[in-house]
Design an enzyme around this catalytic site. Structure first.
Site, PDB file in Angstrom:
ATOM      1  N   GLU A  16       0.833  -1.210   0.000  1.00  0.00           N
ATOM      2  CA  GLU A  16       0.000   0.000   0.000  1.00  0.00           C
ATOM      3  C   GLU A  16       0.871   1.265   0.000  1.00  0.00           C
ATOM      4  O   GLU A  16       0.547   2.244  -0.688  1.00  0.00           O
ATOM      5  CB  GLU A  16      -0.967   0.002   1.188  1.00  0.00           C
TER       6      GLU A  16
ATOM      7  N   CYS B  11       6.822  -9.702  -7.280  1.00  0.00           N
ATOM      8  CA  CYS B  11       6.984  -8.364  -6.706  1.00  0.00           C
ATOM      9  C   CYS B  11       5.892  -8.121  -5.676  1.00  0.00           C
ATOM     10  O   CYS B  11       4.769  -8.611  -5.829  1.00  0.00           O
ATOM     11  CB  CYS B  11       6.841  -7.362  -7.859  1.00  0.00           C
TER      12      CYS B  11
HETATM   13 ZN   LIG Z   1      -2.650  -2.485  -4.687  1.00  0.00          ZN
HETATM   14 ZN   LIG Z   2       7.150  -4.742  -9.458  1.00  0.00          ZN
END
Ligand SMILES: [Zn+2]
Ligand SMILES: [Zn+2]
Length: 191
Positions: free
Chosen positions: A143, A157
């Site tokens: 976030e 990722c």
């Molecule tokens: Zn998100």
């Molecule tokens: Zn990424």
């Protein structure tokens, strides 16, 4: 400007969760010279934010800025322990979110996570504290990544979108090279 990410308790949430998160985030953000601090007060959850057993994430997030208006803040991450949803996502039949964040490129930024669905006992499985703490870190970094101008990413990722807890478990607790480059560009722009 000093780069500080403030952690804000919202509603009833175990303060130890924020202490562990602070420790893990410090390790992660140290190389960017970003400090992590826990705000000592607690924001209450409000009744008008509650709808069909869940809190409206955007309404709760909105209050974060009012609260820190008079402080010279950089980033603020609200941490709560109650289920949250987003009205926008309800159309797509998804009835909850793990977190939300400001998506616009800005010197300041707000993010919010809920830890409720990060616990194994939510899924009626036995609790695993280390796994829970890692999930909290991943959602926090995800976030906050949005507040640094990062979008969802298909690489291995932390910016991968999590629709389920399995998605969260599958992604690593760090940004891929492409996202790191964007993060560095962002930090240079708003230095
Ligand atoms: Zn998100
Ligand atoms: Zn990424």
């Amino acid at each position: 400007m000093k780069k500080i990410i403030y952690l804000q308790r919202i509603g009833d949430v175990d303060p130890r969760i924020l202490i562990v998160l602070q420790k893990n985030m410090k390790r992660f953000f140290r190389e960017y010279n970003i400090k992590i601090k826990i705000l000592s007060d607690k924001l209450p959850l409000l009744e008008f934010e509650f709808y069909k057993e869940q809190y409206d994430a955007s309404k709760v997030k909105k209050r974060l800025i009012k609260h820190v208006n008079n402080r010279n803040y950089y980033r603020i991450l609200g941490v709560m322990d109650a289920d949250i949803s987003s009205k926008l996502l309800k159309k797509n039949k998804k009835n909850f979110i793990f977190g939300t964040a400001d998506m616009d490129k800005n010197k300041f930024g707000r993010a919010l996570i809920s830890v409720t669905r990060l616990r194994e006992d939510f899924y009626e499985r036995s609790e695993n504290l280390a796994q829970f703490e890692l999930r909290v870190l991943k959602e926090a970094i995800h976030e906050l990544g949005h507040t640094f101008g990062l979008e969802h990413c298909d690489n291995l990722c932390v910016m991968r979108c999590s629709n389920t807890i399995d998605d969260t478990d599958k992604k690593p607790p760090n940004y891929c090279d492409a996202c790191l480059k964007k993060l560095n560009d962002f930090l240079d722009d708003f230095d």
